[in-house]
Every structure is written in C-alpha cells, then in structure tokens.
Design an enzyme around this catalytic site. Sequence first.
Site, PDB file in Angstrom:
ATOM      1  N   SER A  73       0.771  -1.144   0.010  1.00 18.11           N
ATOM      2  CA  SER A  73       0.016   0.104  -0.124  1.00 18.11           C
ATOM      3  C   SER A  73       0.876   1.253  -0.052  1.00 18.11           C
ATOM      4  O   SER A  73       0.181   2.242  -0.231  1.00 18.11           O
ATOM      5  CB  SER A  73      -0.823  -0.175   1.279  1.00 18.11           C
ATOM      6  OG  SER A  73      -2.068  -0.862   0.901  1.00 18.11           O
ATOM      7  N   LYS A  76       0.243   3.859  -2.718  1.00 14.49           N
ATOM      8  CA  LYS A  76      -0.740   5.199  -2.536  1.00 14.49           C
ATOM      9  C   LYS A  76       0.113   6.155  -2.479  1.00 14.49           C
ATOM     10  O   LYS A  76      -0.710   7.296  -2.514  1.00 14.49           O
ATOM     11  CB  LYS A  76      -1.704   4.901  -1.429  1.00 14.49           C
ATOM     12  CG  LYS A  76      -2.661   3.296  -1.532  1.00 14.49           C
ATOM     13  CD  LYS A  76      -3.524   3.299  -0.442  1.00 14.49           C
ATOM     14  CE  LYS A  76      -4.667   2.103  -0.643  1.00 14.49           C
ATOM     15  NZ  LYS A  76      -4.003   0.946  -0.247  1.00 14.49           N
ATOM     16  N   SER A 133      -5.873   3.746   4.762  1.00 11.45           N
ATOM     17  CA  SER A 133      -5.386   2.751   3.583  1.00 11.45           C
ATOM     18  C   SER A 133      -6.342   2.189   2.656  1.00 11.45           C
ATOM     19  O   SER A 133      -6.364   0.883   2.121  1.00 11.45           O
ATOM     20  CB  SER A 133      -4.130   2.029   3.792  1.00 11.45           C
ATOM     21  OG  SER A 133      -3.306   1.606   2.849  1.00 11.45           O
ATOM     22  N   LYS A 246       2.955   6.680   5.199  1.00  9.58           N
ATOM     23  CA  LYS A 246       2.108   5.769   4.604  1.00  9.58           C
ATOM     24  C   LYS A 246       2.803   4.374   5.108  1.00  9.58           C
ATOM     25  O   LYS A 246       4.005   4.162   4.710  1.00  9.58           O
ATOM     26  CB  LYS A 246       2.032   5.801   3.187  1.00  9.58           C
ATOM     27  CG  LYS A 246       0.785   4.894   2.534  1.00  9.58           C
ATOM     28  CD  LYS A 246      -0.408   5.503   2.739  1.00  9.58           C
ATOM     29  CE  LYS A 246      -1.442   4.346   2.666  1.00  9.58           C
ATOM     30  NZ  LYS A 246      -1.525   3.078   3.505  1.00  9.58           N
TER      31      LYS A 246
END
Length: 407
Positions: A73, A76, A133, A246
Amino acid sequence: MNKIKKMTVSLCMTVCLACLSVLPSAAAESQGEEEAQGTADLGITAQSAMLMEASTGTVIYEKNADEALRPASITKIMTLLLIFDAIAEGRISLEEPVTTSAYAKSMGGSQVFLEEGEVQTVETLIKCIVIASGNDAAVAMAEHIAGSESEFVRMMNERAAGLGMEKTHFEDCCGLTDSETHVTSARDVAVMSRELITKYPQIEDYSTIWMENITHETSQGTSEFCLSNTNKLLKMNQSFTVTGLKTGSTSLAKYCVSATARKDGVELIAVIMAAPNYKVRFSEAASLLNYGFAGCRLYKDSDDSREPLEEIAVRLGVKEKILLRYGGDFSYLSLDGEDLSAIEKTLSLPEALEAPVREGDVVGSLTYQLGDKTLGTVDILAAEDAPAAGYGDYLKWFWEELLPGAA
C-alpha cells in the site's frame, strides 16, 4: 539629467550618425547539486531501507536501496501525489463529490466499505486513503481523475518516470495486486515521498490524524465508520515529531513503511521495505530517524532571512534600473558537526545590465561558502522586463537634453 541618461544621449548622437546597433549579453550558467550517501551499520534487518533528508534530498543511510520489491500500500503515495497534482492544477477540488463505482466497491484488502453509488467528497476520500489505506477509496479517486484505473496507472508510471524512479513499475493504484512486476525500490519510495511532502505540505493535515469518523450515506441508510491510522509511529513516544506518511503490507511484500518526521527544523524520510513483521517495520524506521536526527544539522536561507536586493542599472534600455529577486531558497545538510554559523554568503552582480533584459533572466549569483568549501549557489534573477531602447526613445532623450523641461 543623471549621468546614465547623458551617456545615453551621447550614444544616441552616434547611433543617429553611424546607425549602430546594440547586442544583448550572454546568460549565466546554473550549477547542480550533489548527494551524500551514508553506509553506517545500523543493524537493519528489513530487506531494504533508505533514510533521506527532505529539503535537500541528501541520502543519509541506505541498504539495498535499489532492489525492486513489492510495495503493497505504499503504492498509494503516488496515488496521493497525483490527487494533489490534480487539485493544484484546478482539475478537481476538495469539496468535489465523487461517486463510487461497482468496481471500486469490489476492492478487497484494507477498505472503508464504500457502496456502489455512494458519494463522498475528494477530501473525505483523501482521508480514507491516508489514514485507513482504503483500496476502494483509492480506486474511486483514480476513476474520478482519469476515467479508469488503467489510465490512472499510466499517469502514475509517467509521473514516476519524470521523478527518475528507475526501479518502479505500477500496475494498480493501491498495491493490492500480487503481480511480480508491480514493484518499486526504497530509493524510489523516498523520492516520491519527498515530492509529496515538499510540494504539498498540506498532506500532513491528513497523515497526522489518528482517528476520525466518516459518514456513509447510501440507499440502506446512514452509518458512521471510524478511520484508524495504520501508522502506529504516531502514537509511539519519540524525541521527534512524526508527520506521516504511509504503511503497506501483504503476504508477499511483507511489511513496509515510508515514515516522515521533523525535529529542530530538519525533516527526514525513513523507508523500510520487506520487514519480517509490523513491529520491526516501525522499530527500524524509528531507529533510522533517531540516527538521522542525532547527526544532521540543516542550514536554510530564504527570503525571510536574506538582505533585500537593490535595484541594478540597465544600459541602453527604456528603464534606467530594474528590480532583482532571488531564484529560490538554499539548504545545506551537514552530517559531520560543521559549524554552520560560519557559512559566508557572497553576492556576485555586474555593475549594470545590457538591455534587453527579460523577467526571469539570470543576472548574477549568491554563493555559499564554509571555509574553503563551496556549498552551492542561488541564481539572482531579473524581477521585471527592461526592453532595449528604440530610435524614438533616443530622439526623445536627445530633445530632452537640448530643451530641458520641454517634455
């Protein structure tokens, strides 16, 4: 009449008799910046890692930083970068409504449980992506901006190429895929993280939220859903301030994080990829950040701390003087305890400029020196145009000299 104008009138007479012309001067060259790299043994067990200072891009530590790995993820980060690009370019706004498609709803993995046809604002979906997320939120935004996820992924790869992310290839906008060719590297993650936090510092308004509720309004009614931040560094007791950014994990990618933090005016990016578990992911990111803050000292110089630039004379132009401006801020990162208070600045400018001068032309430089070491330069730019004087200007000045006060 001042000395410059008298010289101009004298030259005017010569021009009128001999039909001479004036040639512009050549532009100055700009200089690039160098990166320093660190190889200290910090006992990092994750497969790949990188520590970078944000304002200068200086690499402080790296381990297998160019190895292509699954990002999960932290993909992202690029999705968010394209979202903020679209906002900055006026293509979308934070208050704009976004409708969830059946495809976006179908995303598995981490999600915020958007329903088909559900409408949320761009800002709410940013929160869903950054905090929780949400794969469904990421796809909804990709479709809203580009029309389809596949077109958005093409844009992601194009943006990555523009940033020099040589080890990166995206195949979706959220990192959910298990494809062996959806990859990036710790260095590339640091690069795109740096682009996001320096170009769009407002990302911190979202990446530091620990928990926040959103409201689902669908045909089945209204319900509240709590977004909980996946970045547990936010709640860990540290000597620095965590600002983001993140996390990511899948069974194949293992545990990843791009962690950003600030202390004493220094902002660092710590990237961990393929850590064996989530505890190691966060503890080793914290170790990198502690190491960086212990040794880094940052010198910054901007318009807030600089002396204002004086006007500069222009020869043979319709203006006698023009304003100047600095070409940007200057940053220097010291890793070895240098006395940054000893940095000296030297301004280099000609006595006068030759017309024509265009706004933005490089006309001089400000050089930063520490002892015998040149740290870098900032261009000095023309802040306004100064067109070359024409035949009519010369005649006007000529008659003003012959008949003072006649104009």
